[in-house]
Every structure is written in structure tokens, then in C-alpha cells.
Design an enzyme around this catalytic site. Structure first.
Site, mmCIF file in Angstrom:
data_model
loop_
_atom_site.group_PDB
_atom_site.id
_atom_site.type_symbol
_atom_site.label_atom_id
_atom_site.label_comp_id
_atom_site.label_asym_id
_atom_site.label_seq_id
_atom_site.Cartn_x
_atom_site.Cartn_y
_atom_site.Cartn_z
ATOM 1 N N GLU A 149 1.364 -10.616 -3.862
ATOM 2 C CA GLU A 149 1.780 -11.194 -1.939
ATOM 3 C C GLU A 149 1.244 -12.179 -1.720
ATOM 4 O O GLU A 149 0.670 -12.263 -0.359
ATOM 5 C CB GLU A 149 1.762 -9.851 -1.730
ATOM 6 C CG GLU A 149 2.341 -8.241 -2.675
ATOM 7 C CD GLU A 149 1.850 -6.878 -1.651
ATOM 8 O OE1 GLU A 149 0.860 -7.295 -0.601
ATOM 9 O OE2 GLU A 149 2.238 -6.374 -2.464
ATOM 10 N N ASN A 190 3.236 -10.478 -9.072
ATOM 11 C CA ASN A 190 3.897 -9.680 -8.379
ATOM 12 C C ASN A 190 4.033 -9.836 -6.949
ATOM 13 O O ASN A 190 3.372 -9.869 -6.491
ATOM 14 C CB ASN A 190 2.888 -8.352 -9.101
ATOM 15 C CG ASN A 190 3.526 -7.148 -8.115
ATOM 16 O OD1 ASN A 190 4.768 -7.195 -8.201
ATOM 17 N ND2 ASN A 190 3.842 -6.150 -8.286
ATOM 18 N N HIS A 226 10.724 -2.526 -3.297
ATOM 19 C CA HIS A 226 10.211 -1.325 -2.865
ATOM 20 C C HIS A 226 11.350 -1.041 -1.056
ATOM 21 O O HIS A 226 11.363 -2.244 -0.795
ATOM 22 C CB HIS A 226 8.848 -1.380 -1.658
ATOM 23 C CG HIS A 226 7.769 -1.426 -2.453
ATOM 24 N ND1 HIS A 226 7.749 0.553 -2.478
ATOM 25 C CD2 HIS A 226 6.890 -2.292 -2.349
ATOM 26 C CE1 HIS A 226 6.028 -0.680 -3.001
ATOM 27 N NE2 HIS A 226 6.290 -1.758 -3.706
ATOM 28 N N GLU A 256 7.537 -2.205 -8.906
ATOM 29 C CA GLU A 256 7.732 -0.635 -7.786
ATOM 30 C C GLU A 256 8.092 -0.558 -7.372
ATOM 31 O O GLU A 256 8.395 -0.183 -5.783
ATOM 32 C CB GLU A 256 6.253 -1.243 -6.807
ATOM 33 C CG GLU A 256 5.200 -2.052 -7.011
ATOM 34 C CD GLU A 256 3.934 -3.259 -6.631
ATOM 35 O OE1 GLU A 256 3.802 -2.326 -5.370
ATOM 36 O OE2 GLU A 256 3.116 -3.531 -7.068
ATOM 37 N N ASP A 258 11.295 1.732 -5.125
ATOM 38 C CA ASP A 258 11.528 3.008 -5.312
ATOM 39 C C ASP A 258 11.737 3.098 -3.681
ATOM 40 O O ASP A 258 12.315 1.884 -3.155
ATOM 41 C CB ASP A 258 9.491 4.285 -3.915
ATOM 42 C CG ASP A 258 9.235 3.290 -3.190
ATOM 43 O OD1 ASP A 258 9.030 2.566 -2.342
ATOM 44 O OD2 ASP A 258 8.208 2.799 -2.609
HETATM 45 O O1 G3I Z 1 -10.288 5.832 -1.412
HETATM 46 C C1 G3I Z 1 -9.979 5.639 0.192
HETATM 47 C C2 G3I Z 1 -10.782 7.254 0.150
HETATM 48 O O2 G3I Z 1 -11.863 7.344 -0.143
HETATM 49 C C3 G3I Z 1 -10.504 8.268 2.042
HETATM 50 O O3 G3I Z 1 -10.817 8.812 2.083
HETATM 51 C C4 G3I Z 1 -8.855 7.539 2.177
HETATM 52 C C5 G3I Z 1 -8.705 8.312 4.012
HETATM 53 O O4 G3I Z 1 -7.677 7.765 4.356
HETATM 54 O O5 G3I Z 1 -8.342 6.151 2.091
HETATM 55 C C6 G3I Z 1 -8.912 6.003 0.616
HETATM 56 O O6 G3I Z 1 -7.887 5.102 0.501
HETATM 57 C C7 G3I Z 1 -7.202 4.702 0.414
HETATM 58 C C8 G3I Z 1 -6.219 4.401 -0.739
HETATM 59 O O7 G3I Z 1 -5.302 4.305 -0.200
HETATM 60 C C9 G3I Z 1 -6.639 5.381 -1.806
HETATM 61 O O8 G3I Z 1 -5.727 6.996 -1.520
HETATM 62 C C10 G3I Z 1 -6.612 3.477 1.588
HETATM 63 O O9 G3I Z 1 -7.398 4.789 3.220
HETATM 64 C C11 G3I Z 1 -4.836 3.406 1.848
HETATM 65 O O10 G3I Z 1 -4.748 2.518 2.090
HETATM 66 C C12 G3I Z 1 -5.062 2.793 -0.016
HETATM 67 O O11 G3I Z 1 -2.981 2.481 0.138
HETATM 68 C C13 G3I Z 1 -2.641 2.280 -1.119
HETATM 69 C C14 G3I Z 1 -2.263 0.524 -0.761
HETATM 70 O O12 G3I Z 1 -1.334 0.258 -1.566
HETATM 71 C C15 G3I Z 1 -3.151 -0.129 0.654
HETATM 72 O O13 G3I Z 1 -2.740 -1.245 0.362
HETATM 73 C C16 G3I Z 1 -1.324 2.820 -1.304
HETATM 74 O O14 G3I Z 1 -2.379 3.940 -2.013
HETATM 75 C C17 G3I Z 1 -0.609 2.015 -2.426
HETATM 76 O O15 G3I Z 1 0.476 2.730 -3.183
HETATM 77 C C18 G3I Z 1 -0.295 0.622 -2.069
HETATM 78 O O16 G3I Z 1 0.407 -0.069 -3.506
HETATM 79 C C19 G3I Z 1 1.037 -1.534 -2.540
HETATM 80 C C20 G3I Z 1 0.656 -1.845 -4.260
HETATM 81 O O17 G3I Z 1 -0.688 -2.596 -3.893
HETATM 82 C C21 G3I Z 1 1.176 -3.513 -3.939
HETATM 83 N N1 G3I Z 1 2.122 -3.876 -3.228
HETATM 84 C C22 G3I Z 1 2.755 -2.585 -2.263
HETATM 85 C C23 G3I Z 1 2.435 -1.259 -2.761
HETATM 86 C C24 G3I Z 1 2.013 -0.253 -1.800
HETATM 87 O O18 G3I Z 1 1.798 -0.564 -0.426
#
Ligand code: G3I
Length: 338
Positions: A149, A190, A226, A256, A258
Site C-alpha cells: 500500500e 502488495n 477487496h 486478499e 473478499d
Molecule cells: O491486537 C489488538 C488487541 O490487543 C486489542 O484488544 C483489540 C481491540 O480492538 O485490537 C487488536 O488489534 C486489532 C488487530 O486487527 C488484531 O485483531 C486492531 O484493532 C485492528 O485494527 C486490526 O485490524 C486489521 C487491519 O488489517 C489493520 O489495518 C485486520 O484484522 C486485518 O484483517 C487487516 O488486514 C489488512 C492487510 O494487512 C493489508 N491489506 C488490507 C487488509 C484489510 O484491511
């Protein structure tokens, strides 16, 4: 929709009486990896999540477990607990691992972003981070998303923590450092929104092509994919994009995918979603340089969509109860057709 939906649906989830092929077996026969992002917390609970994952997929991508804030939470401390669990699971089930992600502007720890560190210090930190993480799994991770990105919606270099810290050559440096740490791993750039043709896709193409022309060790481009039913590229433009990447000597992967739906999802929407999955997989299979096809999760029980797009969901091939949706049959259909 598949001509024999009920049978395919049963086969896809392993319920048919005669042992049916799984998605991964059909994908193996076509020479592509069939992958999914994995939530390691869900994997640790075992059950249907782990069973479905092992049965249907030949490649796993850590959804969060290899991101900077997770593996490198303090300046002098790495934590590979979750990453190791996934790599061990993959090896036990003869799956490939797709590493994700070394240079990205999200999910960075505050010691790094708030540290007021000099350019030299940040370059040393990123080099040592990449070499430590890639080096740990040398020979065990087949492909890495080195950077993600780094291009904005208009096709300009995205201004991020890393670009500001290290200057315009940071991507080339990251690819070289990753290659030093594991010369056998395939290295990808990516991004999302660059699957078809347009300003962003053109910029991603030029970025990857020019890096490769300069001798930077980049193998290809990850197309995240996506999508929603109303916002998706036509197969013809994805095909054209894959072809121009091939012309520059670059591989590609769908990394990725969906297809989010407005909730509650109607049968008509689920059927249209199946058509999108089928079309994009068929497009990848028809392109000799398209090496892999991966979803950002596989069950609607675990997906980033409902949190990030309130009111949307049902984006993946298996439902919340791990039952195959029409998308699953459509994917099998695409894998079977030559
Ligand atoms: O790890 C913390 C945890 O400690 C806390 O209690 C909890 C509270 O909400 O948050 C947890 O972190 C979250 C993390 O995912 C793990 O679950 C973050 O808030 C959340 O923002 C994070 O989201 C991830 C996102 O990337 C971040 O931008 C998504 O799961 C993940 O699917 C998403 O993946 C990205 C790829 O890496 C790159 N391409 C886009 C894709 C979708 O956005």
C-alpha cells in the site's frame, strides 16, 4: 452458479458420501496455490476453523501475526509466538506460508512511530527488523509481501511513516534486505485497488517494473482484490493487467480476495458473489504468471469486513457455520474447467 450446485456445495465442505476433492487438491492440479489469511487465535481453538483450513487450503497468510507491532513490540524484543504457531501448523499440513508484511504504514508500534528517531536509526531498525523476521523463517516462507500500500488512490507515492523516514528509495532497500535474508523466497509488492486498469494500477505496474529493471529483487505484484458487487473490475481489465505485468517479467497473485455484501445477504447477492469469485479465479488460472489465489479469511465467522464496513459482511466462501456458500461451488467449478 454451478450447473450442479448441491453436489458441489457438499463436495466443497467434505460432506459428500464419496470422498470429494477439496479446493486445495483441485488447485494443486492447476498449479496454483489456494490460500487464506489466518487468525491465529481462531486457529489455536482448533475445531472446525482448523479442520476446514487444513482440508481446503494449500497456503496460509498470517492476517496479523507477522505485522511489525506484533512481532517487534519493543525495541529489543521480538515475539514470534503466534507466527511460529501458524508456520508449524502449515508445515504439519503441507501448506505454503505467505509472509505478511514487512513494510506497511499500519500496525506499527508506538516505540517506533513516537520515538523521534533519526533517519539513520530508522534505516538501521528497518534493516534489522526485515533481516531478523525473514531470516528466522529462511527456507520456510515461500513468498513475502515485502511492502504494501505504498501507492495512493491517485497513483502517487503514498506519504507514510516509512517514506518520510527513509526517503523515496525505501522500497528498493526493503526488497534488497529481504532478499539478503532469504534469497529463495519470492518477494512481492502488495496493494489494493490496482487489480484492473487505471491511475493506481498504472502506478503500481510502473513501480514494480522499474524496480525490476533496476535489478531490485522483486518477483511480482500482489493484487489484494477487496471487492463488492458494485465496485469490482471487469475480468477483461484484470486479464490485461496480469498480461502487462507478465510482459515486465513479473508474477502476480491474488492475495486478499473478499466480496462484501450488504447485510442481510440475499440469495441473489450470494449467487452474484459466487459469479465474481468464479470469474476472478478463472482469470488468474488463465494467466501463466498468476501463481496464487488467496482470500482474506475463509469463513464469515472471522472477517475484517463487519468491523471496517459496518452493515456489510458475508464476504467469504464459507458461512459462519463453516458451510460452503455458492461461492465455494463456483470456485470448484472454475478449478475444474479448462
Ligand atoms: O491486537 C489488538 C488487541 O490487543 C486489542 O484488544 C483489540 C481491540 O480492538 O485490537 C487488536 O488489534 C486489532 C488487530 O486487527 C488484531 O485483531 C486492531 O484493532 C485492528 O485494527 C486490526 O485490524 C486489521 C487491519 O488489517 C489493520 O489495518 C485486520 O484484522 C486485518 O484483517 C487487516 O488486514 C489488512 C492487510 O494487512 C493489508 N491489506 C488490507 C487488509 C484489510 O484491511
Amino acid at each position: 452458479m454451478a450447473p450442479y450446485p448441491a453436489l458441489l456445495a457438499l463436495a466443497c465442505c467434505g460432506l459428500a458420501l464419496a470422498a470429494p476433492p477439496a479446493l486445495r487438491d483441485l488447485a494443486d492440479a492447476r498449479g496454483v496455490s489456494l490460500g487464506t489469511a489466518v487468525d491465529v487465535d481462531a486457529l489455536r481453538n482448533g475445531g472446525r476453523y482448523a479442520e476446514t483450513l487444513a482440508r481446503e487450503f494449500s497456503s496460509v497468510t498470517p492476517e496479523n501475526a507477522m505485522k511489525f507491532e506484533v512481532v517487534h513490540p519493543e525495541p529489543l524484543r521480538y515475539d514470534f509466538t503466534a507466527a511460529d504457531a501458524l508456520v508449524d501448523f502449515a508445515e504439519a499440513h503441507h501448506m505454503q506460508v505467505h509472509g505478511h508484511v514487512l513494510v506497511w504504514h499500519e500496525q506499527l508500534p508506538s516505540w517506533l512511530t513516537g520515538g523521534d528517531l533519526s533517519r539513520e536509526a530508522l534505516a538501521a531498525i528497518l534493516r534489522s527488523h526485515i533481516q531478523h523476521v525473514v531470516g528466522r523463517y529462511r527456507g520456510r516462507i515461500a513468498v513475502w509481501d515485502v511492502a504494501a500500500e505504498a501507492v495512493d488512490e491517485e497513483g502517487r507515492p503514498r506519504e507514510t511513516f516509512w517514506s518520510r523516514a527513509l526517503g523515496p528509495d525505501y522500497l528498493a532497500l526493503a526488497f534488497r534486505w529481504a532478499h539478503e535474508a532469504d534469497p529463495g523466497a519470492r518477494l512481492l509488492y502488495n496493494d489494493y485497488g490496482g487489480e484492473g486498469l487505471g491511475a493506481k494500477s498504472d502506478a503500481i505496474y510502473r513501480l514494480a517494473r522499474d524496480l525490476r529493471a533496476r535489478g531490485v529483487p522483486i518477483d511480482g505484484v500482489g493484487l489484494q482484490m477487496h471487492l463488492s458487487l458494485g465496485d469490482r473490475p471487469a475480468a477483461a481489465v484484470v486479464k490485461a493487467n496480469l498480461a502487462r505485468l507478465a510482459g515486465a517479467g513479473l508474477t502476480a497473485e491474488i492475495t486478499e480476495m473478499d466480496v462484501r455484501l450488504i447485510l442481510p445477504a440475499t440469495p441473489a447477492a450470494a449467487s452474484a458473489q459466487a459469479g465474481v469469485y468464479r470469474e476472478m479465479l478463472a482469470t488468474c488460472l488463465a494467466a501463466p504468471n498468476c501463481k496464487g489465489f488467496a482470500f482474506w479469511g475463509f469463513t464469515d465467522a472471522r472477517s475484517w469486513i463487519p468491523e471496517f464496513f459496518p452493515g456489510w459482511g458475508a464476504a467469504l466462501p464459507f458461512d459462519e457455520d463453516y458451510r460452503p456458500k455458492p461461492a465455494c461451488g463456483a470456485l470448484m467449478d472454475a478449478l475444474r474447467r479448462r
